[in-house]
Design an enzyme around this catalytic site. Sequence first.
Site, PDB file in Angstrom:
ATOM      1  N   LYS A   1      -6.204  -5.439  20.995  1.00 22.88           N
ATOM      2  CA  LYS A   1      -5.633  -6.548  20.212  1.00 22.88           C
ATOM      3  C   LYS A   1      -5.409  -7.718  21.152  1.00 22.88           C
ATOM      4  CE  LYS A   1      -4.196  -7.141  15.889  1.00 22.88           C
ATOM      5  NZ  LYS A   1      -4.732  -6.462  14.710  1.00 22.88           N
TER       6      LYS A   1
ATOM      7  N   ASN B   1      -4.645 -13.108   2.332  1.00 27.32           N
ATOM      8  CA  ASN B   1      -5.920 -12.401   2.161  1.00 27.32           C
ATOM      9  C   ASN B   1      -5.720 -10.952   1.704  1.00 27.32           C
ATOM     10  OD1 ASN B   1      -8.082 -10.564   3.873  1.00 27.32           O
ATOM     11  ND2 ASN B   1      -8.969 -12.220   2.704  1.00 27.32           N
TER      12      ASN B   1
ATOM     13  N   LYS C   1     -11.325  -2.178  19.893  1.00 27.88           N
ATOM     14  CA  LYS C   1     -11.573  -2.947  18.671  1.00 27.88           C
ATOM     15  C   LYS C   1     -10.254  -3.453  18.139  1.00 27.88           C
ATOM     16  CE  LYS C   1     -14.339  -4.359  15.425  1.00 27.88           C
ATOM     17  NZ  LYS C   1     -13.816  -5.719  15.662  1.00 27.88           N
TER      18      LYS C   1
ATOM     19  N   LYS D   1      -5.741   3.757  14.118  1.00 26.09           N
ATOM     20  CA  LYS D   1      -6.393   3.355  12.862  1.00 26.09           C
ATOM     21  C   LYS D   1      -7.888   3.699  12.894  1.00 26.09           C
ATOM     22  CE  LYS D   1      -4.857  -0.545  11.342  1.00 26.09           C
ATOM     23  NZ  LYS D   1      -4.635  -1.978  11.033  1.00 26.09           N
TER      24      LYS D   1
HETATM   25  P1  NAD Z   1      -2.385 -14.181   5.524  1.00 25.83           P
HETATM   26  O1  NAD Z   1      -1.899 -15.162   6.526  1.00 25.83           O
HETATM   27  O2  NAD Z   1      -3.641 -14.454   4.765  1.00 25.83           O
HETATM   28  O3  NAD Z   1      -1.240 -13.887   4.425  1.00 25.83           O
HETATM   29  C1  NAD Z   1       0.101 -13.633   4.735  1.00 25.83           C
HETATM   30  C2  NAD Z   1       0.920 -13.876   3.472  1.00 25.83           C
HETATM   31  O4  NAD Z   1       2.256 -13.464   3.714  1.00 25.83           O
HETATM   32  C3  NAD Z   1       1.005 -15.353   3.056  1.00 25.83           C
HETATM   33  O5  NAD Z   1       0.884 -15.429   1.642  1.00 25.83           O
HETATM   34  C4  NAD Z   1       2.412 -15.768   3.477  1.00 25.83           C
HETATM   35  O6  NAD Z   1       2.933 -16.803   2.664  1.00 25.83           O
HETATM   36  C5  NAD Z   1       3.147 -14.460   3.235  1.00 25.83           C
HETATM   37  N1  NAD Z   1       4.427 -14.342   3.942  1.00 25.83           N
HETATM   38  C6  NAD Z   1       4.729 -14.657   5.231  1.00 25.83           C
HETATM   39  N2  NAD Z   1       6.034 -14.395   5.462  1.00 25.83           N
HETATM   40  C7  NAD Z   1       6.551 -13.914   4.309  1.00 25.83           C
HETATM   41  C8  NAD Z   1       7.844 -13.472   3.902  1.00 25.83           C
HETATM   42  N3  NAD Z   1       8.850 -13.462   4.752  1.00 25.83           N
HETATM   43  N4  NAD Z   1       7.987 -13.042   2.630  1.00 25.83           N
HETATM   44  C9  NAD Z   1       6.965 -13.025   1.766  1.00 25.83           C
HETATM   45  N5  NAD Z   1       5.733 -13.442   2.082  1.00 25.83           N
HETATM   46  C10 NAD Z   1       5.533 -13.872   3.338  1.00 25.83           C
HETATM   47  O7  NAD Z   1      -2.494 -12.793   6.336  1.00 25.83           O
HETATM   48  P2  NAD Z   1      -3.305 -11.487   5.932  1.00 25.83           P
HETATM   49  O8  NAD Z   1      -4.634 -11.523   6.609  1.00 25.83           O
HETATM   50  O9  NAD Z   1      -3.234 -11.259   4.458  1.00 25.83           O
HETATM   51  O10 NAD Z   1      -2.446 -10.387   6.715  1.00 25.83           O
HETATM   52  C11 NAD Z   1      -1.224  -9.893   6.150  1.00 25.83           C
HETATM   53  C12 NAD Z   1      -0.861  -8.606   6.863  1.00 25.83           C
HETATM   54  O11 NAD Z   1      -1.932  -7.695   6.736  1.00 25.83           O
HETATM   55  C13 NAD Z   1      -0.595  -8.752   8.379  1.00 25.83           C
HETATM   56  O12 NAD Z   1       0.383  -7.816   8.742  1.00 25.83           O
HETATM   57  C14 NAD Z   1      -1.920  -8.350   8.983  1.00 25.83           C
HETATM   58  O13 NAD Z   1      -1.783  -7.875  10.316  1.00 25.83           O
HETATM   59  C15 NAD Z   1      -2.321  -7.249   8.022  1.00 25.83           C
HETATM   60  N6  NAD Z   1      -3.754  -6.953   8.052  1.00 25.83           N
HETATM   61  C16 NAD Z   1      -4.670  -7.879   7.639  1.00 25.83           C
HETATM   62  C17 NAD Z   1      -6.016  -7.561   7.720  1.00 25.83           C
HETATM   63  C18 NAD Z   1      -7.074  -8.516   7.242  1.00 25.83           C
HETATM   64  O14 NAD Z   1      -8.250  -8.143   7.295  1.00 25.83           O
HETATM   65  N7  NAD Z   1      -6.725  -9.683   6.712  1.00 25.83           N
HETATM   66  C19 NAD Z   1      -6.428  -6.315   8.234  1.00 25.83           C
HETATM   67  C20 NAD Z   1      -5.458  -5.394   8.622  1.00 25.83           C
HETATM   68  C21 NAD Z   1      -4.118  -5.721   8.528  1.00 25.83           C
END
Ligand code: NAD
Length: 418
Positions: free
Chosen positions: A106, A221, A70, A94
């Site tokens: 992944k 997000n 997954k 996880k």
């Molecule tokens: P996203 O693309 O929606 O948001 C990422 C945010 O980070 C954006 O606002 C972007 O502008 C900002 N960003 C990028 N580089 C940056 C920097 N150097 N400094 C400050 N801000 C910066 O992505 P997301 O889905 O929110 O995912 C973010 C993290 O959470 C990732 O590591 C992802 O693997 C992890 N994650 C997300 C989910 C999910 O369901 N969305 C689940 C598990 C883990």
Amino acid sequence: MAEDANPFESLQSQIDEAATHIDVADDVIERLKYPERVLETNLTVELDDGTLERFKAFRSQFNGDRGPYKGGIRYHPQVSRDEVKALSGWMTYKTAIVDIPLGGGKGGIVIDPDNYSESELERVTRTFATELRPLIGEDRDVPAPDVNTGQREMNWIKDTYETLENTTEPGVITGKNLASGGSEGRVEATGRSTVLAAREAFDYLDKDLEGATVAVQGYGNAGWIAAKLIDEMGATVVAASDSSGGIYNPDGFDPVAAKDHKNETGSIVGYEESEEEITNEDVLTMDVDLLIPAALENAIDADLAEAVEADVISEAANGPLTPAADEVLEGKDVFVIPDILANAGGVTVSYFEWVQNRDRFYWSEEKVNEELEGHIVNAFDALVETYEEHNLDNPRTAAYVVAIQRVANSFEESGSWP
Ligand code: NAD
């Protein structure tokens, strides 16, 4: 951005560290440090102008001892074999810490999606789905969204798979939109688990969440939902950043209005309630009760960690601290809720989506949120129990001890195969 640690080496050093505290044989630990298999493929896709372009893509199936592999599919120019392998390993641990019957996988495509039209992205995605077809399935490997992919790409993959297999199998992929068999509560799930874990940590540390100050790095997000929910729990969000910079108001600001500003202008920078424009580093080193890193890996290295002043960190992002940063923060008694627990809401609600798809029976948002809370609270309790029982210095190690033990038990109970 801090120095780049190789993410696969980071994963392996985390496993080695945890392994010193558990009674699992070295040869079993060795198995748990490497993926079972990695697909590396080259997708040849026709662009809108009729030319062909090659895209490298990967799918790592790290461990399937506890259930189908997954994990998400990421579209990013920096996707690499080692990154995908590491992310698939983190997924394995996880799913184990939140105790859902799934393994870890992944995938990713080396692509900057901003440079391609929607129809080009659809052809890239369907070509990848065709390559993945023999490997995936609701009982084999169940992909999901990750950085730069979302419901749209999941719906394309589901449609490609179902068309080629001549079946209806919505559980082959999660993170779909509701009309295609998605789950209520999935979009908010990662931010929700990040703050539920923070709430449990504050309770454990005897700290008051009401009025606590919070800084959020990354306002996508995961980050913006975490900001909204922690504000609803009574904390005060004083700083946030995205890739363009940061905002700060010592009295706090409205996270929803900040998000509206980002939707309108493309960034939170310039939001009217901000009293001061600050850098991303300022956000990470701010003197707050809770820091939520929610951007990308390696955001905090050892140097930056020296300057971190938060008391608690809840890792919404995957791998936001380098192992060297972890050591520094341990020395400063910062309580770090590790990513494999803090951001596990996404995969937990993906699991609920998969269950609903298989049952062909759908849950209310209230039921999804209630079940999610149960999994996160139980996982945090298991972490704390192990943290105290083994007298560990670091909650991350405690989470890996719990998770590795669960995966190892499952492997060992299955017996051996020649
Ligand atoms: P996203 O693309 O929606 O948001 C990422 C945010 O980070 C954006 O606002 C972007 O502008 C900002 N960003 C990028 N580089 C940056 C920097 N150097 N400094 C400050 N801000 C910066 O992505 P997301 O889905 O929110 O995912 C973010 C993290 O959470 C990732 O590591 C992802 O693997 C992890 N994650 C997300 C989910 C999910 O369901 N969305 C689940 C598990 C883990």
